[in-house]
Design a protein around this motif. Structure first.
Motif, PDB file in Angstrom:
ATOM      1  N   LEU A 136       0.833  -0.944   0.010  1.00 18.01           N
ATOM      2  CA  LEU A 136       0.094   0.602   0.010  1.00 18.01           C
ATOM      3  C   LEU A 136       0.694   1.465  -0.011  1.00 18.01           C
ATOM      4  O   LEU A 136       1.583   1.089   0.699  1.00 18.01           O
ATOM      5  CB  LEU A 136      -0.450  -0.258   0.869  1.00 18.01           C
ATOM      6  CG  LEU A 136      -1.543  -1.129   1.607  1.00 18.01           C
ATOM      7  CD1 LEU A 136      -2.372  -1.217   2.679  1.00 18.01           C
ATOM      8  CD2 LEU A 136      -3.122  -1.236   0.610  1.00 18.01           C
ATOM      9  N   ALA A 184      -2.694   3.079   2.383  1.00 21.86           N
ATOM     10  CA  ALA A 184      -2.182   2.844   4.128  1.00 21.86           C
ATOM     11  C   ALA A 184      -3.054   3.537   5.212  1.00 21.86           C
ATOM     12  O   ALA A 184      -3.456   2.659   6.105  1.00 21.86           O
ATOM     13  CB  ALA A 184      -1.011   2.497   4.206  1.00 21.86           C
ATOM     14  N   TRP A 191      -6.240   2.875   4.209  1.00 26.39           N
ATOM     15  CA  TRP A 191      -6.726   1.733   4.582  1.00 26.39           C
ATOM     16  C   TRP A 191      -7.117   0.926   6.299  1.00 26.39           C
ATOM     17  O   TRP A 191      -7.964   0.707   7.076  1.00 26.39           O
ATOM     18  CB  TRP A 191      -5.555   0.231   4.229  1.00 26.39           C
ATOM     19  CG  TRP A 191      -6.524  -1.344   4.973  1.00 26.39           C
ATOM     20  CD1 TRP A 191      -7.346  -2.016   4.618  1.00 26.39           C
ATOM     21  CD2 TRP A 191      -5.148  -1.882   5.993  1.00 26.39           C
ATOM     22  NE1 TRP A 191      -6.735  -2.999   4.932  1.00 26.39           N
ATOM     23  CE2 TRP A 191      -6.268  -2.984   5.924  1.00 26.39           C
ATOM     24  CE3 TRP A 191      -4.234  -1.459   6.593  1.00 26.39           C
ATOM     25  CZ2 TRP A 191      -5.856  -3.859   7.381  1.00 26.39           C
ATOM     26  CZ3 TRP A 191      -4.316  -2.087   7.633  1.00 26.39           C
ATOM     27  CH2 TRP A 191      -4.566  -3.584   7.826  1.00 26.39           C
ATOM     28  N   LEU A 216      -0.110  -4.222   9.979  1.00 26.30           N
ATOM     29  CA  LEU A 216       0.258  -2.737   8.897  1.00 26.30           C
ATOM     30  C   LEU A 216       1.726  -2.487   9.199  1.00 26.30           C
ATOM     31  O   LEU A 216       2.237  -1.901  10.337  1.00 26.30           O
ATOM     32  CB  LEU A 216      -0.265  -1.844   9.154  1.00 26.30           C
ATOM     33  CG  LEU A 216       0.164  -0.372   7.962  1.00 26.30           C
ATOM     34  CD1 LEU A 216       0.282  -0.802   6.315  1.00 26.30           C
ATOM     35  CD2 LEU A 216      -0.440   0.166   8.264  1.00 26.30           C
ATOM     36  N   ALA A 233       0.278  -6.108   5.498  1.00 23.71           N
ATOM     37  CA  ALA A 233       0.452  -5.357   4.510  1.00 23.71           C
ATOM     38  C   ALA A 233       1.629  -3.751   4.644  1.00 23.71           C
ATOM     39  O   ALA A 233       1.892  -4.526   6.068  1.00 23.71           O
ATOM     40  CB  ALA A 233      -1.207  -4.073   4.758  1.00 23.71           C
ATOM     41  N   HIS A 234       2.343  -4.176   3.657  1.00 23.67           N
ATOM     42  CA  HIS A 234       3.610  -2.720   3.846  1.00 23.67           C
ATOM     43  C   HIS A 234       3.220  -1.266   2.986  1.00 23.67           C
ATOM     44  O   HIS A 234       2.382  -1.342   2.452  1.00 23.67           O
ATOM     45  CB  HIS A 234       4.890  -3.862   4.061  1.00 23.67           C
ATOM     46  CG  HIS A 234       5.191  -3.096   2.766  1.00 23.67           C
ATOM     47  ND1 HIS A 234       5.735  -2.697   2.323  1.00 23.67           N
ATOM     48  CD2 HIS A 234       4.327  -3.663   1.424  1.00 23.67           C
ATOM     49  CE1 HIS A 234       6.395  -2.746   1.200  1.00 23.67           C
ATOM     50  NE2 HIS A 234       5.608  -3.668   0.466  1.00 23.67           N
ATOM     51  N   VAL A 235       4.096  -0.508   4.241  1.00 26.91           N
ATOM     52  CA  VAL A 235       3.357   0.617   3.328  1.00 26.91           C
ATOM     53  C   VAL A 235       4.875   1.126   2.084  1.00 26.91           C
ATOM     54  O   VAL A 235       5.792   1.151   2.942  1.00 26.91           O
ATOM     55  CB  VAL A 235       3.788   2.163   4.417  1.00 26.91           C
ATOM     56  CG1 VAL A 235       4.088   3.122   3.973  1.00 26.91           C
ATOM     57  CG2 VAL A 235       2.692   1.976   5.448  1.00 26.91           C
ATOM     58  N   TRP A 278       5.471   8.324   3.971  1.00 25.32           N
ATOM     59  CA  TRP A 278       4.425   8.867   4.762  1.00 25.32           C
ATOM     60  C   TRP A 278       5.020  10.338   5.258  1.00 25.32           C
ATOM     61  O   TRP A 278       3.028  11.026   4.620  1.00 25.32           O
ATOM     62  CB  TRP A 278       4.899   8.183   6.386  1.00 25.32           C
ATOM     63  CG  TRP A 278       3.647   7.967   6.976  1.00 25.32           C
ATOM     64  CD1 TRP A 278       3.551   9.281   7.844  1.00 25.32           C
ATOM     65  CD2 TRP A 278       2.757   7.626   7.729  1.00 25.32           C
ATOM     66  NE1 TRP A 278       2.382   8.758   8.653  1.00 25.32           N
ATOM     67  CE2 TRP A 278       2.128   7.742   8.320  1.00 25.32           C
ATOM     68  CE3 TRP A 278       1.863   5.943   6.564  1.00 25.32           C
ATOM     69  CZ2 TRP A 278       0.590   7.356   8.569  1.00 25.32           C
ATOM     70  CZ3 TRP A 278       1.291   5.723   6.788  1.00 25.32           C
ATOM     71  CH2 TRP A 278      -0.252   6.350   8.190  1.00 25.32           C
TER      72      TRP A 278
END
Length: 139
Positions: free
Chosen positions: A4, A9, A12, A82, A107-109, A129
């Motif tokens: 994501l 992210a 989500w 995450l 999930a990962h950023v 981010w």
């Protein structure tokens, strides 16, 4: 593992937190896999748990230790996780370690907290981010 972008992210995480709250479930576990010093002094998203993929002075990943620490914090391997790091690279290996021990939704950023290096070798200027203006805090 889901990949994501930072804004995806964040969206989500917000949607999944609301959905799970309506069901009386814990929110997703948001894990910062950077070293503690990185997380504290560089900055981090609010509400993130710091569980380092590796730590100073060894700087050597211990996938079993990491997965056990996340499992203890999560309480249930069905709880979504995450992951975020500096640039989105450590989270790939960390996510694989979680999936290998049975985590169902990881999930990962992509691009992480600080993003990729620009031509002048600076971060937070191309993506990530912080670049995307998402919430963060710093010690």
């Amino acid at each position: 593992m889901k990949h994501l972008l930072p804004k995806e992210a964040w969206a989500w995480l917000q949607a999944e937190t609301a959905r799970r709250a309506a069901l009386g479930q814990e929110p997703p576990l948001f894990v910062d896999v950077r070293m503690e010093i990185e997380s504290l002094y560089v900055g981090r998203p609010p509400g993130v748990e710091n569980i380092p993929w590796y730590e100073y002075p060894d700087l050597t990943p211990d996938p079993a230790r990491f997965a056990a620490a996340v499992a203890q914090e999560a309480g249930d391997k069905a709880r979504p996780v995450l992951l975020i790091c500096r640039s989105g690279k450590r989270t790939l290996d960390a996510g694989k370690a979680l999936e290998a021990v049975g985590f169902k939704e990881v999930a990962h950023v992509v691009h992480g907290f600080e993003g990729e290096l620009n031509d002048a070798f600076k971060r937070s200027s191309l993506n990530g981010w912080r670049f995307d203006g998402l919430p963060w805090e710093q010690m």
